[in-house]
Design a protein around this motif. Structure first.
Motif, PDB file in Angstrom:
ATOM      1  N   GLN A 124      41.927  37.577  37.586  1.00  0.00           N
ATOM      2  CA  GLN A 124      42.614  36.619  38.715  1.00  0.00           C
ATOM      3  C   GLN A 124      43.140  35.267  38.047  1.00  0.00           C
ATOM      4  OE1 GLN A 124      40.972  35.523  42.689  1.00  0.00           O
ATOM      5  NE2 GLN A 124      43.207  36.663  43.176  1.00  0.00           N
TER       6      GLN A 124
ATOM      7  N   GLU B 230      36.267  39.945  37.925  1.00  0.00           N
ATOM      8  CA  GLU B 230      37.316  39.585  39.020  1.00  0.00           C
ATOM      9  C   GLU B 230      37.801  39.068  38.985  1.00  0.00           C
ATOM     10  OE1 GLU B 230      38.940  42.922  42.599  1.00  0.00           O
ATOM     11  OE2 GLU B 230      36.369  42.879  42.619  1.00  0.00           O
TER      12      GLU B 230
ATOM     13  N   SER C  41      43.892  47.236  35.653  1.00  0.00           N
ATOM     14  CA  SER C  41      44.212  46.097  34.613  1.00  0.00           C
ATOM     15  C   SER C  41      43.841  46.769  33.478  1.00  0.00           C
ATOM     16  CB  SER C  41      43.482  45.137  34.820  1.00  0.00           C
ATOM     17  OG  SER C  41      43.668  43.861  36.289  1.00  0.00           O
TER      18      SER C  41
ATOM     19  N   ARG D  40      46.376  38.388  36.723  1.00  0.00           N
ATOM     20  CA  ARG D  40      46.509  40.203  37.880  1.00  0.00           C
ATOM     21  C   ARG D  40      45.689  39.245  39.160  1.00  0.00           C
ATOM     22  NH1 ARG D  40      48.710  43.135  36.478  1.00  0.00           N
ATOM     23  NH2 ARG D  40      47.773  44.714  37.516  1.00  0.00           N
ATOM     24  N   LYS D  41      46.652  40.151  39.869  1.00  0.00           N
ATOM     25  CA  LYS D  41      47.171  40.251  41.274  1.00  0.00           C
ATOM     26  C   LYS D  41      47.768  40.996  42.119  1.00  0.00           C
ATOM     27  CE  LYS D  41      46.538  35.433  41.389  1.00  0.00           C
ATOM     28  NZ  LYS D  41      47.161  34.331  42.538  1.00  0.00           N
ATOM     29  N   PRO D  42      47.157  42.390  42.121  1.00  0.00           N
ATOM     30  CA  PRO D  42      45.377  42.592  42.172  1.00  0.00           C
ATOM     31  C   PRO D  42      45.195  42.656  40.961  1.00  0.00           C
ATOM     32  CG  PRO D  42      46.926  44.612  42.972  1.00  0.00           C
ATOM     33  CD  PRO D  42      47.508  43.587  42.581  1.00  0.00           C
ATOM     34  N   THR D  43      43.488  42.237  40.954  1.00  0.00           N
ATOM     35  CA  THR D  43      42.891  42.896  39.280  1.00  0.00           C
ATOM     36  C   THR D  43      43.097  43.688  38.675  1.00  0.00           C
ATOM     37  OG1 THR D  43      41.063  42.191  41.064  1.00  0.00           O
ATOM     38  CG2 THR D  43      41.743  40.858  40.301  1.00  0.00           C
TER      39      THR D  43
ATOM     40  N   ARG E 200      32.209  40.289  40.078  1.00  0.00           N
ATOM     41  CA  ARG E 200      33.052  39.611  40.846  1.00  0.00           C
ATOM     42  C   ARG E 200      33.499  38.555  39.715  1.00  0.00           C
ATOM     43  NH1 ARG E 200      32.818  39.842  46.787  1.00  0.00           N
ATOM     44  NH2 ARG E 200      31.202  41.431  47.395  1.00  0.00           N
TER      45      ARG E 200
ATOM     46  N   CYS F  65      39.670  54.210  42.617  1.00  0.00           N
ATOM     47  CA  CYS F  65      41.039  53.810  41.993  1.00  0.00           C
ATOM     48  C   CYS F  65      41.718  54.808  41.631  1.00  0.00           C
ATOM     49  CB  CYS F  65      41.010  52.635  41.457  1.00  0.00           C
ATOM     50  SG  CYS F  65      42.952  51.683  41.190  1.00  0.00           S
TER      51      CYS F  65
ATOM     52  N   LYS G  79      38.252  49.630  39.679  1.00  0.00           N
ATOM     53  CA  LYS G  79      37.215  50.118  40.695  1.00  0.00           C
ATOM     54  C   LYS G  79      36.715  51.805  40.983  1.00  0.00           C
ATOM     55  CE  LYS G  79      37.267  45.723  43.109  1.00  0.00           C
ATOM     56  NZ  LYS G  79      37.431  45.441  44.247  1.00  0.00           N
TER      57      LYS G  79
END
Length: 106
Positions: free
Chosen positions: A57, A53, A67, A61-64, A50, A21, A18
């Motif tokens: 997920q 994402e 990655s 992947r959490k958080p997405t 979205r 980030c 993002k």
């Protein structure tokens, strides 16, 4: 799944992030330090961000974000990247993916 698969197969190193980030910036700097040029997709600036994402997920992947994919394979997030570096596996992965061709340790 196909949308992510298509994006990661086009480039040797892909980072989903993002725009603001700071951790993904550090990941980019590490990869660039080896001479690789990662492709970065800022999900908050993409019309299908979205959807991507949700796929990340579903891939666990959490958080997405952030990655990273190398050679079309999900590497994971920053901790996974650092782990590969510490284990001495990162350079070989980058070479295998065609992200770098030669590596000379200083």
């Amino acid at each position: 799944m196909d949308v992510v698969k298509g994006l990661v197969q086009e480039r040797p190193v892909v980072i989903f992030s993002k725009a603001n980030c700071p951790v993904s910036h550090s990941m980019r700097q590490l990869i660039s330090g080896f001479g690789a040029n990662p492709t970065v997709y800022e999900l908050d600036q993409m019309p299908n961000g979205r959807e991507i994402e949700r796929v990340l997920q579903m891939m666990g992947r959490k958080p997405t974000v952030p990655s990273m994919f190398i050679g079309g394979n999900l590497v994971g997030g920053p901790n996974d990247l650092i782990s590969l570096q510490v284990q001495g596996k990162l350079v070989q992965m980058l070479m295998d993916a065609g992200a770098i061709w030669i590596w000379k340790r200083n």
